[in-house]
Design an enzyme around this catalytic site. Structure first.
Site, PDB file in Angstrom:
ATOM      1  N   ILE A   1      64.620  12.717 -48.398  1.00  0.00           N
ATOM      2  CA  ILE A   1      65.778  13.354 -47.773  1.00  0.00           C
ATOM      3  C   ILE A   1      66.732  13.910 -48.815  1.00  0.00           C
ATOM      4  O   ILE A   1      67.381  14.934 -48.614  1.00  0.00           O
ATOM      5  CB  ILE A   1      66.509  12.385 -46.816  1.00  0.00           C
ATOM      6  CG1 ILE A   1      67.562  13.155 -46.017  1.00  0.00           C
ATOM      7  CG2 ILE A   1      67.128  11.227 -47.588  1.00  0.00           C
ATOM      8  CD1 ILE A   1      68.164  12.375 -44.877  1.00  0.00           C
TER       9      ILE A   1
ATOM     10  N   SER B   1      65.855   7.571 -61.254  1.00  0.00           N
ATOM     11  CA  SER B   1      64.709   6.938 -60.618  1.00  0.00           C
ATOM     12  C   SER B   1      64.237   5.834 -61.539  1.00  0.00           C
ATOM     13  O   SER B   1      64.403   5.917 -62.765  1.00  0.00           O
ATOM     14  CB  SER B   1      63.581   7.946 -60.384  1.00  0.00           C
ATOM     15  OG  SER B   1      62.401   7.291 -59.938  1.00  0.00           O
TER      16      SER B   1
ATOM     17  N   LYS C   1      72.605   7.006 -43.962  1.00  0.00           N
ATOM     18  CA  LYS C   1      72.743   6.117 -42.826  1.00  0.00           C
ATOM     19  C   LYS C   1      71.441   5.354 -42.567  1.00  0.00           C
ATOM     20  O   LYS C   1      70.374   5.839 -42.937  1.00  0.00           O
ATOM     21  CB  LYS C   1      73.189   6.868 -41.569  1.00  0.00           C
ATOM     22  CG  LYS C   1      72.521   8.187 -41.292  1.00  0.00           C
ATOM     23  CD  LYS C   1      71.193   8.346 -40.764  1.00  0.00           C
ATOM     24  CE  LYS C   1      70.106   7.627 -40.311  1.00  0.00           C
ATOM     25  NZ  LYS C   1      68.752   7.952 -40.437  1.00  0.00           N
TER      26      LYS C   1
ATOM     27  N   ASP D   1      67.119   3.836 -37.780  1.00  0.00           N
ATOM     28  CA  ASP D   1      66.797   5.168 -38.290  1.00  0.00           C
ATOM     29  C   ASP D   1      67.383   6.271 -37.420  1.00  0.00           C
ATOM     30  O   ASP D   1      68.004   7.207 -37.933  1.00  0.00           O
ATOM     31  CB  ASP D   1      65.281   5.339 -38.396  1.00  0.00           C
ATOM     32  CG  ASP D   1      64.896   6.633 -39.098  1.00  0.00           C
ATOM     33  OD1 ASP D   1      65.588   7.010 -40.062  1.00  0.00           O
ATOM     34  OD2 ASP D   1      63.908   7.265 -38.691  1.00  0.00           O
TER      35      ASP D   1
END
Length: 328
Positions: A12, A34, A95, A175
């Site tokens: 995302i 990362s 979220k 989700d």
């Protein structure tokens, strides 16, 4: 310019939020982190970020960023929001920001102690179609609101996907169940008092793959279903005694359909359409967050709002277990 760091190379971030940062008028992508430095470097090079970092902690210690976007698995959100705040960084977190409303108090304390902004990334609250729905309801365009009906579904049985991993915070309600709840609360300014639900869990994953929810807002009801193993669908309608509003692609505009709302009159004889073109609500979110972090008086999604939304999701889970109405 607000200098962003991205905590992980999650999809995302790469497909939605990083492009939004690059297109935002007040933001610049400064660093990508990362645990696999090669992945960080690949994303940084792709989007022209000057810094790639092989450690989340090193990213937070960097003087090259003002704030971070966190798209880590849900179970890690609170931990890294706290670490970022303690490092003096503003935080936009994907979220849901937490799996339990009670955990958000720690984020509120960290925000206040460190003087930073922490916001849950509900991009829908920045989209002009939702601002228009809020305006229409507030001005009485549909009269007295009595019923909100919504659906959000997709099909995903990939065992390696975090949405199907209970330990990472997977499941339909965390989700996508958060979208009908936050959208309804956003446009009405009302809060639910109780909820009931039917919840079905995947026998292998243990995650909730289907939930049918009824939330009592006293003046009106919200009913919705969400699922991770049904054909893809998004819909929401706000039904009053003088008309109703349909939102064509309520949560993922562009992916499910284009941004359009239709206002119907009481007799279904007249319909007024509002079209919003190719609006990038991620870009609007990024720009609003950056302005707020830099001290401007801009409406952003607050942690207090996060608590209220998660309290409803918590009550839905309890209702799924008890089979009864549960107080929010």
């Amino acid at each position: 310019m607000f200098r962003w760091g991205i905590l992980s190379t999650a999809k995302i971030g790469v497909t939605a939020v990083i492009p939004a940062i690059c297109n935002a008028e007040n933001s610049v992508l400064s660093a990508v982190a990362s645990r696999d430095l090669s992945k960080a470097r690949a994303v940084a090079d792709r989007f022209g970020a000057p810094h790639a970092v092989g450690s989340y902690d090193d990213m937070l210690a960097s003087s090259d960023i003002d704030g971070v976007y966190i798209p880590l698995p849900t179970s890690q959100h609170v931990e890294w929001c706290l670490k970022a705040a303690e490092a003096g960084k503003h935080v936009l977190c994907e979220k849901p920001i937490s799996l339990h409303a009670s955990e958000i108090a720690a984020l509120q304390r960290a925000r206040d102690t460190n003087g930073v902004l922490i916001s849950e990334a509900f991009m829908v609250t920045y989209h002009p179609q939702w601002l228009k729905v809020r305006e229409l309801i507030a001005t009485g365009a549909i009269g007295r609101l009595r019923q909100v009906q919504a659906a959000f579904t997709y099909f995903n049985k990939d065992a390696s996907n975090m949405r199907n991993q209970l330990s990472l915070g997977g499941g339909a309600l965390p989700d996508i169940g958060v979208y009908p709840t936050v959208a309804t609360r956003f446009v009405t300014g009302k809060e639910p008092v109780r909820a009931m639900a039917t919840i079905e869990r995947d026998p292998d994953f243990g995650t909730d793959r289907y939930a049918s929810v009824r939330a009592d807002f006293e003046d009106f009801e919200l009913t919705f279903y969400v699922a991770t193993q049904l054909a893809a669908r998004q819909s929401i309608a706000f039904h009053g005694d003088k008309g109703y509003i349909e939102v064509l692609a309520p949560f993922n505009t562009g992916k499910y359909d284009h941004a359009k709302i239709t206002l119907h009159d009481a007799n279904h004889g007249t319909a007024t359409e509002y079209n919003f073109g190719n609006v990038d609500h991620y870009c609007l979110e990024v720009e609003a967050f950056a302005r707020a972090a830099q001290g401007e008086d801009v409406e952003v999604f607050t942690l207090e709002n996060s608590v209220l939304n998660q309290k409803l999701i918590d009550a839905v889970y309890r209702a799924g277990e008890s089979g009864n109405w549960e107080t929010v």
